[in-house]
Write an enzyme that holds these catalytic residues in place. Sequence first.
Site, PDB file in Angstrom:
ATOM      1  N   ASP A  88      38.723  38.473  45.489  1.00  0.00           N
ATOM      2  CA  ASP A  88      38.391  37.155  45.399  1.00  0.00           C
ATOM      3  C   ASP A  88      39.301  36.236  45.842  1.00  0.00           C
ATOM      4  OD1 ASP A  88      36.560  35.358  44.459  1.00  0.00           O
ATOM      5  OD2 ASP A  88      37.777  35.074  42.707  1.00  0.00           O
ATOM      6  N   ASP A 111      39.395  32.015  44.857  1.00  0.00           N
ATOM      7  CA  ASP A 111      39.679  30.970  44.019  1.00  0.00           C
ATOM      8  C   ASP A 111      40.119  31.509  42.568  1.00  0.00           C
ATOM      9  OD1 ASP A 111      39.328  29.265  45.851  1.00  0.00           O
ATOM     10  OD2 ASP A 111      37.472  28.504  45.231  1.00  0.00           O
ATOM     11  N   ASP A 123      38.571  37.268  39.227  1.00  0.00           N
ATOM     12  CA  ASP A 123      38.842  36.650  37.923  1.00  0.00           C
ATOM     13  C   ASP A 123      37.636  36.164  36.945  1.00  0.00           C
ATOM     14  OD1 ASP A 123      38.365  34.577  39.869  1.00  0.00           O
ATOM     15  OD2 ASP A 123      39.245  32.935  38.094  1.00  0.00           O
TER      16      ASP A 123
END
Length: 271
Positions: A9, A11, A213
């Site tokens: 991922d 961001d 996250d």
Amino acid sequence: MTNLLVFTDLDGTLLDHHTYSFAPAEPALSSLNKLSVPCVINTSKTFHELIELRKKLNHQDPFIVENGSAVYIPKSLSLEINEELEDHGDYWLKAFGPKRETLVHLSDVYRSQFQFTRFNDMSYQDLMLVTGLDEATAKLALMREFTEPMLWKDTDSALDQLRNELSPHDIQIQKGGRFSHLMGKNCDKANAMLWLKSVYEQSGDITTIALGDGENDLGMLSKADIPVVIRSPSHTPPVVPERKDAWLTDDYGPAGWTQAINKALVQLKLI
């Protein structure tokens, strides 16, 4: 030797949650590059948003956009692909759902029944007001190809009703933090990851490590050989379903990313 394949991922993971810097991850990115370990970006961002970022990252590997809606494979890579892919300039394109135009056309039918505002209804100035994005970023965010975000202004039960209406058309609605996203039912970070893994497996066994996250990373993490939850300064770490072996980093964002990549390279005896 183990063939490792990284899925990440952006961001809050490879990019810092607040500053969007990837500087703490540069040593690990350099290690992957030297070892010829592909690092596949798997993000909600669009193709157009990634072009400049990939230049900054010196990213040469495939990438997955719009929450698993499509995979872009640079033509410069010598991957054996046993199906016909769409020609997209310098890339081969594998799409997992309909084009955005189809989603816009389908949702037009329900505009009088439900209250929502789509990206298609917004100018970049509108999007800047809603999100706080700068002009350049807002313009790129509007250039979607396979998903149509909606600012949902109706009730949760109305959203469920629209889901039911769209289901026979193989369209799903993924609810995000600010927007609800119209997309094909097979558009999913995990599906895209597994398809790309199968491409790389043409040349040998693959071990996958996935790093994320957020809640929208859980499908990808749950299907990876090594799932890594990157610690976030803004929310508690999500729990990866049915996986008691998931790693949780000590450090936040790209510093935690480097920590996890180094741990995997040592564990797999690649360094």
